[in-house]
Design a protein around this motif. Structure first.
Motif, PDB file in Angstrom:
ATOM      1  N   TRP A 104      15.543  48.709   9.864  1.00 41.87           N
ATOM      2  CA  TRP A 104      14.535  48.319  10.849  1.00 41.87           C
ATOM      3  C   TRP A 104      13.545  49.466  11.011  1.00 41.87           C
ATOM      4  O   TRP A 104      13.904  50.573  11.394  1.00 41.87           O
ATOM      5  CB  TRP A 104      15.198  47.942  12.172  1.00 41.87           C
ATOM      6  CG  TRP A 104      16.112  46.763  11.986  1.00 41.87           C
ATOM      7  CD1 TRP A 104      17.472  46.790  11.868  1.00 41.87           C
ATOM      8  CD2 TRP A 104      15.720  45.394  11.841  1.00 41.87           C
ATOM      9  NE1 TRP A 104      17.956  45.527  11.669  1.00 41.87           N
ATOM     10  CE2 TRP A 104      16.903  44.644  11.647  1.00 41.87           C
ATOM     11  CE3 TRP A 104      14.496  44.733  11.852  1.00 41.87           C
ATOM     12  CZ2 TRP A 104      16.883  43.258  11.456  1.00 41.87           C
ATOM     13  CZ3 TRP A 104      14.475  43.363  11.674  1.00 41.87           C
ATOM     14  CH2 TRP A 104      15.651  42.640  11.479  1.00 41.87           C
ATOM     15  N   VAL A 105      12.286  49.173  10.713  1.00 38.02           N
ATOM     16  CA  VAL A 105      11.256  50.214  10.614  1.00 38.02           C
ATOM     17  C   VAL A 105      10.577  50.401  11.963  1.00 38.02           C
ATOM     18  O   VAL A 105      10.023  49.449  12.520  1.00 38.02           O
ATOM     19  CB  VAL A 105      10.199  49.828   9.558  1.00 38.02           C
ATOM     20  CG1 VAL A 105       9.124  50.910   9.447  1.00 38.02           C
ATOM     21  CG2 VAL A 105      10.863  49.595   8.205  1.00 38.02           C
ATOM     22  N   PRO A 106      10.601  51.608  12.526  1.00 38.33           N
ATOM     23  CA  PRO A 106       9.915  51.848  13.799  1.00 38.33           C
ATOM     24  C   PRO A 106       8.419  51.573  13.683  1.00 38.33           C
ATOM     25  O   PRO A 106       7.732  52.133  12.837  1.00 38.33           O
ATOM     26  CB  PRO A 106      10.185  53.334  14.073  1.00 38.33           C
ATOM     27  CG  PRO A 106      11.420  53.651  13.287  1.00 38.33           C
ATOM     28  CD  PRO A 106      11.321  52.806  12.044  1.00 38.33           C
TER      29      PRO A 106
ATOM     30  N   ALA B 111       2.022  65.172  18.690  1.00 30.24           N
ATOM     31  CA  ALA B 111       3.248  64.623  18.123  1.00 30.24           C
ATOM     32  C   ALA B 111       4.356  64.684  19.170  1.00 30.24           C
ATOM     33  O   ALA B 111       4.640  65.752  19.714  1.00 30.24           O
ATOM     34  CB  ALA B 111       3.648  65.400  16.874  1.00 30.24           C
ATOM     35  N   VAL B 112       4.946  63.549  19.462  1.00 25.97           N
ATOM     36  CA  VAL B 112       6.020  63.459  20.456  1.00 25.97           C
ATOM     37  C   VAL B 112       7.334  63.233  19.731  1.00 25.97           C
ATOM     38  O   VAL B 112       7.441  62.335  18.877  1.00 25.97           O
ATOM     39  CB  VAL B 112       5.759  62.300  21.444  1.00 25.97           C
ATOM     40  CG1 VAL B 112       6.929  62.137  22.399  1.00 25.97           C
ATOM     41  CG2 VAL B 112       4.457  62.551  22.204  1.00 25.97           C
ATOM     42  N   ASN B 113       8.328  64.060  20.039  1.00 26.44           N
ATOM     43  CA  ASN B 113       9.658  63.896  19.460  1.00 26.44           C
ATOM     44  C   ASN B 113      10.407  62.809  20.223  1.00 26.44           C
ATOM     45  O   ASN B 113      10.587  62.907  21.445  1.00 26.44           O
ATOM     46  CB  ASN B 113      10.446  65.202  19.531  1.00 26.44           C
ATOM     47  CG  ASN B 113       9.850  66.298  18.674  1.00 26.44           C
ATOM     48  OD1 ASN B 113       9.167  66.025  17.687  1.00 26.44           O
ATOM     49  ND2 ASN B 113      10.108  67.546  19.029  1.00 26.44           N
TER      50      ASN B 113
ATOM     51  N   LEU C  13      14.951  61.731  16.333  1.00 23.76           N
ATOM     52  CA  LEU C  13      15.094  60.633  15.385  1.00 23.76           C
ATOM     53  C   LEU C  13      13.804  60.389  14.617  1.00 23.76           C
ATOM     54  O   LEU C  13      13.824  60.076  13.435  1.00 23.76           O
ATOM     55  CB  LEU C  13      15.516  59.357  16.118  1.00 23.76           C
ATOM     56  CG  LEU C  13      16.834  59.448  16.901  1.00 23.76           C
ATOM     57  CD1 LEU C  13      17.153  58.123  17.575  1.00 23.76           C
ATOM     58  CD2 LEU C  13      17.982  59.861  15.984  1.00 23.76           C
ATOM     59  N   LEU C  14      12.672  60.555  15.297  1.00 21.96           N
ATOM     60  CA  LEU C  14      11.369  60.432  14.657  1.00 21.96           C
ATOM     61  C   LEU C  14      10.333  61.080  15.543  1.00 21.96           C
ATOM     62  O   LEU C  14      10.577  61.327  16.724  1.00 21.96           O
ATOM     63  CB  LEU C  14      11.002  58.963  14.401  1.00 21.96           C
ATOM     64  CG  LEU C  14      10.913  58.059  15.627  1.00 21.96           C
ATOM     65  CD1 LEU C  14       9.657  57.192  15.577  1.00 21.96           C
ATOM     66  CD2 LEU C  14      12.120  57.123  15.701  1.00 21.96           C
ATOM     67  N   THR C  15       9.183  61.382  14.970  1.00 24.01           N
ATOM     68  CA  THR C  15       8.059  61.864  15.761  1.00 24.01           C
ATOM     69  C   THR C  15       6.935  60.836  15.660  1.00 24.01           C
ATOM     70  O   THR C  15       6.781  60.167  14.630  1.00 24.01           O
ATOM     71  CB  THR C  15       7.546  63.230  15.265  1.00 24.01           C
ATOM     72  OG1 THR C  15       7.033  63.096  13.933  1.00 24.01           O
ATOM     73  CG2 THR C  15       8.663  64.260  15.271  1.00 24.01           C
TER      74      THR C  15
ATOM     75  N   ILE D 237       3.798  58.209  12.221  1.00 20.37           N
ATOM     76  CA  ILE D 237       5.245  58.294  12.423  1.00 20.37           C
ATOM     77  C   ILE D 237       5.878  59.064  11.269  1.00 20.37           C
ATOM     78  O   ILE D 237       5.592  58.800  10.093  1.00 20.37           O
ATOM     79  CB  ILE D 237       5.865  56.886  12.524  1.00 20.37           C
ATOM     80  CG1 ILE D 237       5.349  56.194  13.794  1.00 20.37           C
ATOM     81  CG2 ILE D 237       7.387  56.948  12.527  1.00 20.37           C
ATOM     82  CD1 ILE D 237       5.769  54.745  13.933  1.00 20.37           C
ATOM     83  N   LYS D 238       6.734  60.006  11.621  1.00 24.66           N
ATOM     84  CA  LYS D 238       7.527  60.730  10.632  1.00 24.66           C
ATOM     85  C   LYS D 238       8.998  60.555  10.969  1.00 24.66           C
ATOM     86  O   LYS D 238       9.413  60.824  12.100  1.00 24.66           O
ATOM     87  CB  LYS D 238       7.164  62.216  10.606  1.00 24.66           C
ATOM     88  CG  LYS D 238       7.938  63.000   9.533  1.00 24.66           C
ATOM     89  CD  LYS D 238       7.535  64.459   9.476  1.00 24.66           C
ATOM     90  CE  LYS D 238       8.318  65.196   8.408  1.00 24.66           C
ATOM     91  NZ  LYS D 238       7.968  66.637   8.362  1.00 24.66           N
ATOM     92  N   ILE D 239       9.776  60.090  10.004  1.00 21.72           N
ATOM     93  CA  ILE D 239      11.198  59.847  10.218  1.00 21.72           C
ATOM     94  C   ILE D 239      11.963  61.156  10.106  1.00 21.72           C
ATOM     95  O   ILE D 239      11.805  61.914   9.143  1.00 21.72           O
ATOM     96  CB  ILE D 239      11.734  58.830   9.192  1.00 21.72           C
ATOM     97  CG1 ILE D 239      10.938  57.522   9.256  1.00 21.72           C
ATOM     98  CG2 ILE D 239      13.218  58.572   9.436  1.00 21.72           C
ATOM     99  CD1 ILE D 239      11.008  56.799  10.578  1.00 21.72           C
ATOM    100  N   GLU D 240      12.802  61.400  11.101  1.00 18.34           N
ATOM    101  CA  GLU D 240      13.670  62.586  11.084  1.00 18.34           C
ATOM    102  C   GLU D 240      15.124  62.133  10.923  1.00 18.34           C
ATOM    103  O   GLU D 240      15.526  61.753   9.848  1.00 18.34           O
ATOM    104  CB  GLU D 240      13.452  63.410  12.354  1.00 18.34           C
ATOM    105  CG  GLU D 240      12.044  63.983  12.479  1.00 18.34           C
ATOM    106  CD  GLU D 240      11.707  65.037  11.445  1.00 18.34           C
ATOM    107  OE1 GLU D 240      12.631  65.530  10.774  1.00 18.34           O
ATOM    108  OE2 GLU D 240      10.518  65.370  11.298  1.00 18.34           O
ATOM    109  N   ASP D 241      15.907  62.112  12.008  1.00 19.33           N
ATOM    110  CA  ASP D 241      17.323  61.780  11.883  1.00 19.33           C
ATOM    111  C   ASP D 241      17.627  60.296  12.023  1.00 19.33           C
ATOM    112  O   ASP D 241      18.791  59.894  11.994  1.00 19.33           O
ATOM    113  CB  ASP D 241      18.141  62.557  12.928  1.00 19.33           C
ATOM    114  CG  ASP D 241      18.213  64.037  12.606  1.00 19.33           C
ATOM    115  OD1 ASP D 241      18.014  64.388  11.422  1.00 19.33           O
ATOM    116  OD2 ASP D 241      18.450  64.844  13.521  1.00 19.33           O
TER     117      ASP D 241
END
Length: 300
Positions: A94-96, A271-273, A25-27, A85-89
């Motif tokens: 609401w912003v992580p 970087a943690v997925n 979902l994000l890293t 933070i990089k947004i993936e899926d």
């Protein structure tokens, strides 16, 4: 802000943990060990969904200059971190982020658009984007994580005297079970831990994935009633967190549900997925002079 315009992130909880369990979902890079990424703190309930109190819209202020949201980063007892933070899926309004937001360095093609859309609530320590974040968005959030009080510290404190939003259509069983679960506990912390321990210790975990026992999604009054009234409680973080928060509120505790992410393994320098299986919900209860105590009522 009109928070009626924005859905509770908890309505998508089962989608994340069940159908997107292995999807990134994000890293995040730089998340300190034991800390969490927050989406939202949910302090209202209408019998169908736990949400951010719509009347709290005024506490969400336009960010303006995203690089300098707070004037100081020296709050006592807080750990400062830069979360890349990089947004993936993941996608949503609401912003992580995490903890008290001090500033955001937004990069990528939507830098200006995203910066103009941001609102921040210091009370709930959560960030909202009126346009939402989506795949490809990236930013570095400078945050302060609150100090985690120990039980020895919390045991000396009373619950904070906070004005909480009125709850509606709370299932009657929540109040009855709360009295049973707290039993003869005396101190404020002991009562809260009694709710947590009974839910986590006697409940059974299932989010309805293949190979698990059936478990309905949702946290409306009917689902919470079926959870608490069953001979064997069955559910996941979504149901247990809402059930504890409702029971706590019935006992006069200033409780709210928080939804967010935390990994099984922390690697702050890499970087943690964060996948759907890293989505969690927990309970926070405010103590006078001690900040928010964190509670994990979900069954193991």
């Amino acid at each position: 802000m009109d928070l009626y315009d924005y859905p509770s992130p908890l309505t998508r909880f089962r989608k994340y943990v069940k159908t997107m369990a292995d999807d990134t979902l994000l890293t995040v890079t730089g998340l300190p060990k034991g800390q969490r990424i927050r989406l939202a703190a949910l302090d209202s309930y209408n019998g169908m969904v736990a949400n951010v109190d719509p009347a709290a819209g005024g506490s969400f202020s336009p960010v303006g200059d995203a690089s300098d949201i707070r004037s100081t980063d020296s709050a006592e007892g807080r750990e400062t971190a830069d979360l890349a933070i990089k947004i993936e899926d993941y996608d949503g309004v609401w912003v992580p982020a995490g903890g008290k937001l001090l500033g955001m360095d937004i990069t990528g093609a939507r830098e200006d658009e995203l910066a103009r859309s941001l609102f921040y609530s210091d009370t709930s320590e959560s960030v909202l984007s009126s346009t939402g974040v989506r795949k490809g968005d990236s930013y570095t959030a400078k945050v302060q994580f609150p100090a985690q009080p120990t039980d020895d510290q919390l045991a000396k404190l009373d619950f904070a005297q906070l004005r909480m939003p009125e709850l509606a259509n709370v299932p009657a069983i929540a109040g009855a079970k709360a009295a049973d679960f707290t039993g003869s506990a005396r101190g404020d912390l002991e009562r809260a831990r009694g709710l947590e321990a009974t839910l986590s210790g006697t409940g059974f975990f299932s989010n309805g994935t293949e190979g698990q026992v059936p478990s309905l999604s949702g946290h409306g009054a009917g689902r919470i009633t079926s959870l608490l009234d069953a001979d064997q409680m069955i559910g996941d973080d979504e149901q247990y967190a809402v059930a504890m928060a409702l029971m706590a509120r019935e006992q006069g505790m200033p409780a709210r549900v928080v939804m967010g992410f935390y990994p099984e393994e922390y690697r702050p320098d890499q970087a943690v997925n964060l996948t759907g299986s890293d989505v969690h919900a927990w309970v926070e209860i405010a103590f006078e002079g001690g900040g928010m105590g964190s509670f994990q009522p979900h069954a193991k």
